[in-house]
Design a protein around this motif. Structure first.
Motif, PDB file in Angstrom:
ATOM      1  N   GLY A   1       0.844  -1.184   0.000  1.00 30.53           N
ATOM      2  CA  GLY A   1       0.000   0.000   0.000  1.00 30.53           C
ATOM      3  C   GLY A   1       0.876   1.230   0.000  1.00 30.53           C
ATOM      4  O   GLY A   1       2.095   1.157  -0.197  1.00 30.53           O
ATOM      5  N   ALA A   2       0.240   2.373   0.229  1.00 31.98           N
ATOM      6  CA  ALA A   2       1.002   3.609   0.266  1.00 31.98           C
ATOM      7  C   ALA A   2       0.254   4.647   1.083  1.00 31.98           C
ATOM      8  O   ALA A   2      -0.975   4.591   1.211  1.00 31.98           O
ATOM      9  CB  ALA A   2       1.256   4.136  -1.149  1.00 31.98           C
ATOM     10  N   LEU A   3       1.023   5.566   1.623  1.00 31.18           N
ATOM     11  CA  LEU A   3       0.458   6.742   2.272  1.00 31.18           C
ATOM     12  C   LEU A   3       0.888   7.946   1.451  1.00 31.18           C
ATOM     13  O   LEU A   3       2.082   8.205   1.287  1.00 31.18           O
ATOM     14  CB  LEU A   3       0.973   6.881   3.706  1.00 31.18           C
ATOM     15  N   LEU A   4      -0.103   8.664   0.921  1.00 25.29           N
ATOM     16  CA  LEU A   4       0.175   9.902   0.204  1.00 25.29           C
ATOM     17  C   LEU A   4       0.094  11.048   1.211  1.00 25.29           C
ATOM     18  O   LEU A   4      -0.936  11.221   1.873  1.00 25.29           O
ATOM     19  CB  LEU A   4      -0.834  10.112  -0.922  1.00 25.29           C
ATOM     20  N   VAL A   5       1.183  11.773   1.348  1.00 28.20           N
ATOM     21  CA  VAL A   5       1.273  12.841   2.343  1.00 28.20           C
ATOM     22  C   VAL A   5       1.449  14.175   1.623  1.00 28.20           C
ATOM     23  O   VAL A   5       2.334  14.320   0.759  1.00 28.20           O
ATOM     24  CB  VAL A   5       2.466  12.614   3.300  1.00 28.20           C
ATOM     25  N   ARG A   6       0.611  15.139   1.983  1.00 23.22           N
ATOM     26  CA  ARG A   6       0.746  16.482   1.419  1.00 23.22           C
ATOM     27  C   ARG A   6       2.044  17.101   1.936  1.00 23.22           C
ATOM     28  O   ARG A   6       2.309  17.102   3.148  1.00 23.22           O
ATOM     29  CB  ARG A   6      -0.462  17.333   1.799  1.00 23.22           C
ATOM     30  N   ASN A   7       2.855  17.638   1.042  1.00 21.79           N
ATOM     31  CA  ASN A   7       4.173  18.135   1.427  1.00 21.79           C
ATOM     32  C   ASN A   7       4.094  19.285   2.430  1.00 21.79           C
ATOM     33  O   ASN A   7       4.990  19.453   3.264  1.00 21.79           O
ATOM     34  CB  ASN A   7       4.960  18.566   0.181  1.00 21.79           C
ATOM     35  N   ASP A   8       3.047  20.077   2.373  1.00 23.02           N
ATOM     36  CA  ASP A   8       2.881  21.160   3.337  1.00 23.02           C
ATOM     37  C   ASP A   8       2.701  20.628   4.753  1.00 23.02           C
ATOM     38  O   ASP A   8       2.967  21.345   5.723  1.00 23.02           O
ATOM     39  CB  ASP A   8       1.656  22.015   2.968  1.00 23.02           C
ATOM     40  N   THR A   9       2.245  19.397   4.854  1.00 18.38           N
ATOM     41  CA  THR A   9       1.995  18.778   6.158  1.00 18.38           C
ATOM     42  C   THR A   9       3.197  17.991   6.651  1.00 18.38           C
ATOM     43  O   THR A   9       3.375  17.782   7.848  1.00 18.38           O
ATOM     44  CB  THR A   9       0.769  17.838   6.062  1.00 18.38           C
ATOM     45  N   ALA A  10       4.033  17.557   5.728  1.00 12.62           N
ATOM     46  CA  ALA A  10       5.087  16.589   6.034  1.00 12.62           C
ATOM     47  C   ALA A  10       6.029  17.038   7.128  1.00 12.62           C
ATOM     48  O   ALA A  10       6.498  16.230   7.946  1.00 12.62           O
ATOM     49  CB  ALA A  10       5.874  16.281   4.763  1.00 12.62           C
ATOM     50  N   ALA A  11       6.306  18.344   7.209  1.00 18.16           N
ATOM     51  CA  ALA A  11       7.284  18.831   8.181  1.00 18.16           C
ATOM     52  C   ALA A  11       6.849  18.610   9.619  1.00 18.16           C
ATOM     53  O   ALA A  11       7.671  18.589  10.541  1.00 18.16           O
ATOM     54  CB  ALA A  11       7.548  20.319   7.945  1.00 18.16           C
ATOM     55  N   LEU A  12       5.529  18.401   9.827  1.00 20.21           N
ATOM     56  CA  LEU A  12       5.018  18.204  11.182  1.00 20.21           C
ATOM     57  C   LEU A  12       5.275  16.795  11.708  1.00 20.21           C
ATOM     58  O   LEU A  12       5.255  16.569  12.926  1.00 20.21           O
ATOM     59  CB  LEU A  12       3.509  18.475  11.209  1.00 20.21           C
ATOM     60  N   LEU A  13       5.469  15.845  10.818  1.00 21.38           N
ATOM     61  CA  LEU A  13       5.523  14.448  11.228  1.00 21.38           C
ATOM     62  C   LEU A  13       6.792  14.147  12.024  1.00 21.38           C
ATOM     63  O   LEU A  13       7.883  14.640  11.712  1.00 21.38           O
ATOM     64  CB  LEU A  13       5.445  13.538   9.998  1.00 21.38           C
ATOM     65  N   ARG A  14       6.609  13.334  13.060  1.00 18.54           N
ATOM     66  CA  ARG A  14       7.729  12.949  13.928  1.00 18.54           C
ATOM     67  C   ARG A  14       7.858  11.427  13.934  1.00 18.54           C
ATOM     68  O   ARG A  14       6.874  10.712  13.867  1.00 18.54           O
ATOM     69  CB  ARG A  14       7.488  13.443  15.356  1.00 18.54           C
ATOM     70  N   LYS A  15       9.094  10.970  14.064  1.00 20.93           N
ATOM     71  CA  LYS A  15       9.317   9.534  14.013  1.00 20.93           C
ATOM     72  C   LYS A  15      10.396   9.153  15.012  1.00 20.93           C
ATOM     73  O   LYS A  15      11.486   9.716  15.002  1.00 20.93           O
ATOM     74  CB  LYS A  15       9.728   9.125  12.595  1.00 20.93           C
ATOM     75  N   ALA A  16      10.065   8.220  15.905  1.00 15.73           N
ATOM     76  CA  ALA A  16      11.032   7.805  16.928  1.00 15.73           C
ATOM     77  C   ALA A  16      11.968   6.726  16.396  1.00 15.73           C
ATOM     78  O   ALA A  16      13.197   6.816  16.537  1.00 15.73           O
ATOM     79  CB  ALA A  16      10.301   7.307  18.170  1.00 15.73           C
ATOM     80  N   TYR A  17      11.405   5.704  15.761  1.00 11.28           N
ATOM     81  CA  TYR A  17      12.216   4.579  15.285  1.00 11.28           C
ATOM     82  C   TYR A  17      12.897   4.949  13.978  1.00 11.28           C
ATOM     83  O   TYR A  17      12.340   5.655  13.139  1.00 11.28           O
ATOM     84  CB  TYR A  17      11.334   3.357  15.083  1.00 11.28           C
ATOM     85  N   PHE A  18      14.100   4.449  13.781  1.00  9.85           N
ATOM     86  CA  PHE A  18      14.727   4.591  12.473  1.00  9.85           C
ATOM     87  C   PHE A  18      15.347   3.259  12.086  1.00  9.85           C
ATOM     88  O   PHE A  18      15.915   2.540  12.893  1.00  9.85           O
ATOM     89  CB  PHE A  18      15.765   5.720  12.461  1.00  9.85           C
ATOM     90  N   GLY A  19      15.184   2.926  10.822  1.00 10.84           N
ATOM     91  CA  GLY A  19      15.717   1.675  10.296  1.00 10.84           C
ATOM     92  C   GLY A  19      16.631   1.950   9.121  1.00 10.84           C
ATOM     93  O   GLY A  19      16.936   3.103   8.784  1.00 10.84           O
ATOM     94  N   GLY A  20      17.065   0.867   8.468  1.00 12.85           N
ATOM     95  CA  GLY A  20      17.969   0.995   7.347  1.00 12.85           C
ATOM     96  C   GLY A  20      17.421   1.912   6.265  1.00 12.85           C
ATOM     97  O   GLY A  20      16.272   1.774   5.857  1.00 12.85           O
ATOM     98  N   GLY A  21      18.244   2.866   5.822  1.00 11.01           N
ATOM     99  CA  GLY A  21      17.861   3.764   4.744  1.00 11.01           C
ATOM    100  C   GLY A  21      17.170   5.034   5.194  1.00 11.01           C
ATOM    101  O   GLY A  21      16.936   5.927   4.386  1.00 11.01           O
ATOM    102  N   THR A  22      16.829   5.138   6.477  1.00 13.82           N
ATOM    103  CA  THR A  22      16.086   6.308   6.949  1.00 13.82           C
ATOM    104  C   THR A  22      16.996   7.372   7.554  1.00 13.82           C
ATOM    105  O   THR A  22      16.529   8.468   7.853  1.00 13.82           O
ATOM    106  CB  THR A  22      15.043   5.900   8.007  1.00 13.82           C
ATOM    107  N   ALA A  23      18.252   7.051   7.777  1.00 16.06           N
ATOM    108  CA  ALA A  23      19.155   7.968   8.480  1.00 16.06           C
ATOM    109  C   ALA A  23      20.125   8.642   7.520  1.00 16.06           C
ATOM    110  O   ALA A  23      20.716   8.003   6.651  1.00 16.06           O
ATOM    111  CB  ALA A  23      19.929   7.218   9.556  1.00 16.06           C
ATOM    112  N   ALA A  24      20.269   9.967   7.707  1.00 18.07           N
ATOM    113  CA  ALA A  24      21.358  10.675   7.021  1.00 18.07           C
ATOM    114  C   ALA A  24      22.667  10.396   7.743  1.00 18.07           C
ATOM    115  O   ALA A  24      23.732  10.260   7.124  1.00 18.07           O
ATOM    116  CB  ALA A  24      21.063  12.169   6.976  1.00 18.07           C
ATOM    117  N   ALA A  25      22.582  10.318   9.084  1.00 19.96           N
ATOM    118  CA  ALA A  25      23.746   9.960   9.900  1.00 19.96           C
ATOM    119  C   ALA A  25      23.268   9.567  11.286  1.00 19.96           C
ATOM    120  O   ALA A  25      22.225  10.039  11.754  1.00 19.96           O
ATOM    121  CB  ALA A  25      24.714  11.142  10.002  1.00 19.96           C
TER     122      ALA A  25
END
Length: 846
Positions: free
Chosen positions: A269-293
């Motif tokens: 499936g997929a979640l379509l997220v409006r880009n104007d809203t995206a900056a609000l989202l928070r995420k505690a867990y991080f997995g492979g490919g999600t980290a810049a560093a």
């Protein structure tokens, strides 16, 4: 078939359908394309597209060719195969956004395992704010007509102290008011409102304009709250057959499932997220490919800047995503777009609604109670879903499980229950919160077949159409309802026809040159003659309505045991004996073996009717199981239980009636024999001798726990010849003169019910009231009636399927379709206990 049914079938024609709905199909060769692309459903009427639609064969073929000629690597690498994967996946993201009339500048596609995972992602990453002295708490609001997966988001919010606010649709506009204190408010507390674009229960389409109205705080509950409102538009059901324009209706979050649109791939499936809203989202867990560093030895983590990378933990299911590309190709090639799909599927649903809602029994009672908020007059307000319950001629509800079983006889696939939408189910069926809790106490849980509790429905029947559905699907379903459930003569309610704004009955009659009995007005329906209300009921009653004198009763003989059958291999033919030892699990070697397919799944006659053509025999002197079938050399299998089976006889896990059982594979020779006969990969397995499977049925009634073989529910199944005789007479009564009556003689019916013990009772169905009885020196306890399904429609001699005896049994039993009783033996005093044909039976009533 009676005259009225013939008239109805002539009325329900493709010509008449086209006279009222011109948007059928997509091209001149629509029927040929469907036959070519969906040949696997020939003879099947598939009406569960809201659950999962069907994929065209060319989609899978093109996908296979794609992954066969290209090398797709992990997109997290940078080698050529990885870059090909990355570029292809990005192309799919773009096509998804294009499909919903938006662009990567406005929305981001985050791939998930399905729409439920997309909803969970929103619940866990939305910036919920607890109450403070200066700011109110966030609100989580949802329409009560929402899928379980939306309501389930409150599990996350409640843990954060956010009180959920369920909202009824009628409240949204009725309670809309802009409170003075919210005007000009600078509060930025985030709130979330969730609603479905289309109800997966009734097919109702909710106004898409609510997206902007809630965001602008013009509707309840947004207009009553300080803060900023966001909208989650659940499009999983809607997007399967309807176009969604995110330019016009810019929801902040839009979860979708691809198998509901294309049929393949599943689990994506997929979640379509409006880009104007995206900056609000928070995420505690991080997995492979999600980290810049990040640092392993210090709590330091910087998420990647790309939103989709940030929320797609680990390696995405890139091969499934590539399949979506071919899904879009197939969809547009066959249909030309979602606008055409919407018109095609709506027409089929509307036509089915028109007939089902107007059908009446011979006494004027409507056949269906339809759960809908519309009259199917507009595809922008109603999707291709029809939800209903059927009723008998006395207005009593027919359980959805019974409808489902009979539909299977006609190869009609529907969905039953509450469809993971308890809110809508409660609303339409009038089920209170207390009744939901009481039904749970009565043993009813979501997804089971307990369709009636105290005569009240716990769920309903749903039919739904997809882009490849045809008029023949409509016709097959309506004929099924008329043949199985309508008391003749068929009547049509003209008032209802007028209400759905289609054609008047006179036009239908002129089209067909026919007349039907009609209830013209509601007043006439109220004053109809009830004197013939029982005319289509089964007229063959117990003892055919003749009174029995006390003298006749006194001459009746005690019941006796007339037949003993064991079924060494589950779902294979019976082995009849006259004397047989009883073991700790029931009749010795009964259901000790079973056949599984190449995936290790148990085969039964519903899946593979030819199993009944395999004749097992047990030879106790030689301690062998013999398998015989036409055209095959006999196969001999040892009965010995070996503590350490040879390597070729591996131990394996299988499931029987939901229970996990330990089994032992019987080797390559048996597997080869079965595979050759059944023309598919199969294996023979037997229950491990040291595995104990305890019976669950009847324990709530104080039944002593007993051990089971590979049977479904109990050690023994018993039927009564008097009950069989009554059913056989009723089948003959229901048949037309052209039908072959000899197919349903008593002995043939006995074999259909696959009982271990057959008795000659005093009267039909007296066994239903027994609690205990004795055969010889063995004491038995009755633990419940045996619910019957379409498996009794398999002729045990030929393996062919028939609609009888389930049709007549269903008509007679009214409610739960049961025949025969389950038994367990009580403690065996004699280790050499034996059952013998001719033994008398001493029964005790419950």
């Amino acid at each position: 078939m009676d005259k009225e049914s013939i008239q109805f079938n002539q009325l329900c024609t493709f010509e008449n359908f086209c006279a009222i709905w011109s948007h059928y199909g997509y091209m001149n060769d629509f029927v040929d394309v469907i036959e070519q692309e969906f040949s696997r459903i020939k003879g099947i009427t598939y009406l569960d597209h809201a659950g999962a639609t069907l994929y065209p064969e060319s989609l899978v073929r093109e996908y296979y060719q794609d992954i066969s000629r290209n090398v797709y690597g992990n997109p997290h690498s940078h080698n050529p195969s990885s870059r090909l994967t990355h570029d292809t996946v990005e192309r799919v993201r773009y096509r998804i956004l294009q499909h919903f009339n938006t662009t990567p500048d406005e929305y981001t596609v985050i791939f998930t395992s399905g729409s439920t995972a997309a909803l969970k992602l929103v619940a866990e990453s939305f910036p919920w704010r607890p109450p403070t002295a200066a700011e109110p708490a966030s609100q989580f609001c949802y329409l009560t007509d929402n899928h379980t997966s939306v309501v389930g988001m409150r599990g996350v919010t409640s843990a954060l102290g956010i009180v959920p606010l369920p909202v009824f649709f009628e409240e949204i506009e009725a309670r809309a008011k802009c409170a003075a204190q919210t005007e000009g408010s600078s509060s930025q507390t985030p709130h979330l409102f969730c609603y479905p674009a289309q109800s997966n229960f009734s097919g109702r389409k909710y106004p898409l304009r609510y997206v902007k109205a809630i965001q602008a705080k013009q509707l309840y509950p947004a207009c009553d709250s300080r803060g900023r409102w966001f909208v989650l538009l659940d499009a999983a059901s809607f997007a399967s057959c309807s176009p969604l324009d995110l330019q016009e209706y810019p929801a902040d979050f839009v979860p979708i499932s691809f198998y509901k649109i294309f049929g393949f791939p599943t689990g994506l499936g997929a979640l379509l997220v409006r880009n104007d809203t995206a900056a609000l989202l928070r995420k505690a867990y991080f997995g492979g490919g999600t980290a810049a560093a990040y640092l392993a030895g210090e709590n330091y983590y910087v998420p990647t800047a790309n939103l989709s990378d940030r929320f797609e933990d680990g390696t995405i299911s890139f091969l499934d995503i590539i399949a979506v590309n071919h899904g879009f190709d197939a969809l547009h090639t066959f249909t030309g777009g979602m606008d055409k799909i919407q018109l095609h599927t709506f027409g089929l649903a509307c036509y089915t609604y028109m007939f089902l809602s107007s059908l009446c029994h011979g006494n004027g009672q409507p056949i269906a109670q339809i759960y809908s908020d519309s009259e199917f007059e507009n595809p922008s307000k109603q999707g291709p879903i029809l939800n209903f319950n059927l009723m008998d001629s006395h207005g009593q509800m027919i359980g959805y499980s019974q409808v489902d079983k009979l539909a299977s006889l006609f190869n009609i696939h529907v969905r039953t229950g509450c469809f993971c939408n308890t809110g809508a189910c409660q609303h339409f069926l009038g089920i209170t919160n207390e009744e939901v809790k009481n039904n749970l106490q009565a043993g009813h849980v979501c997804g089971d077949n307990i369709d009636l509790v105290d005569g009240r429905a716990t769920g309903s029947v749903r039919v739904s159409f997809g882009y490849m559905s045809t008029f023949q699907d409509c016709q097959n379903f309506l004929k099924f309802v008329v043949d199985c459930f309508v008391e003749k003569p068929v009547k049509v309610d003209r008032v209802k026809l007028d209400q759905v704004k289609l054609n008047t009955l006179s036009k239908w009659s002129s089209l067909c040159g026919l007349t039907l009995s009609v209830n013209k007005t509601p007043e006439q329906m109220e004053n109809r003659d009830h004197s013939s209300s029982d005319s289509a009921d089964l007229v063959v009653k117990e003892n055919e309505g003749k009174s029995i004198t006390k003298e006749a009763k006194s001459h009746r003989k005690d019941p006796t045991l007339t037949n003993i059958y064991i079924y060494p291999v589950k779902s294979c033919a019976a082995f009849e004996v006259t004397n047989w030892p009883v073991g700790p699990l029931g009749l010795l070697h009964d259901r000790g073996w079973m056949v599984v397919n190449g995936n290790g799944v148990c085969l039964n006659q519903k899946r593979e009717p030819r199993l009944c053509l395999i004749h097992p025999q047990i030879c106790l002197p030689s301690n062998t199981l013999l398998l015989q079938a036409s055209g095959m050399d006999a196969l001999c299998v040892s009965l010995e239980n070996v503590d350490e089976p040879p390597k070729s006889h591996r131990v394996c896990q299988s499931k029987v009636c939901g229970d996990r059982v330990t089994t032992v594979d019987c080797g390559e020779e048996a597997a080869s024999w079965l595979s050759d006969f059944l023309e598919q990969p199969c294996r023979l397995i037997r229950q491990s001798h040291d595995f104990i499977r305890n019976m669950k049925k009847g324990l709530e009634k104080g039944v002593m726990s007993s051990s089971l073989s590979l049977v479904n529910e109990a050690q023994y199944l018993m039927i009564n010849r008097a009950s069989v005789d009554l059913l056989q007479r009723n089948i003959i009564h229901r048949q037309e003169p052209t039908d072959d009556h000899c197919l349903f003689d008593t002995q043939q019916l006995v074999s259909r019910f696959r009982a271990n013990l057959v008795i000659s009772g005093r009267k039909p169905f007296e066994e239903d009231d027994w609690s205990h009885f004795i055969i010889g020196n063995i004491h038995f306890q009755v633990i419940g009636r045996c619910g019957r399904c379409q498996m009794i429609g398999v002729d045990q001699v030929t393996g062919t399927k028939t609609k009888e005896p389930l049709l007549s049994l269903s008509a007679y039993r009214k409610g739960k379709v049961t025949f025969g009783v389950y038994l367990v033996h009580q403690s065996l005093e004699d280790s050499n206990a034996t059952l013998s044909v001719g033994s008398s039976i001493m029964a005790e009533m419950s």
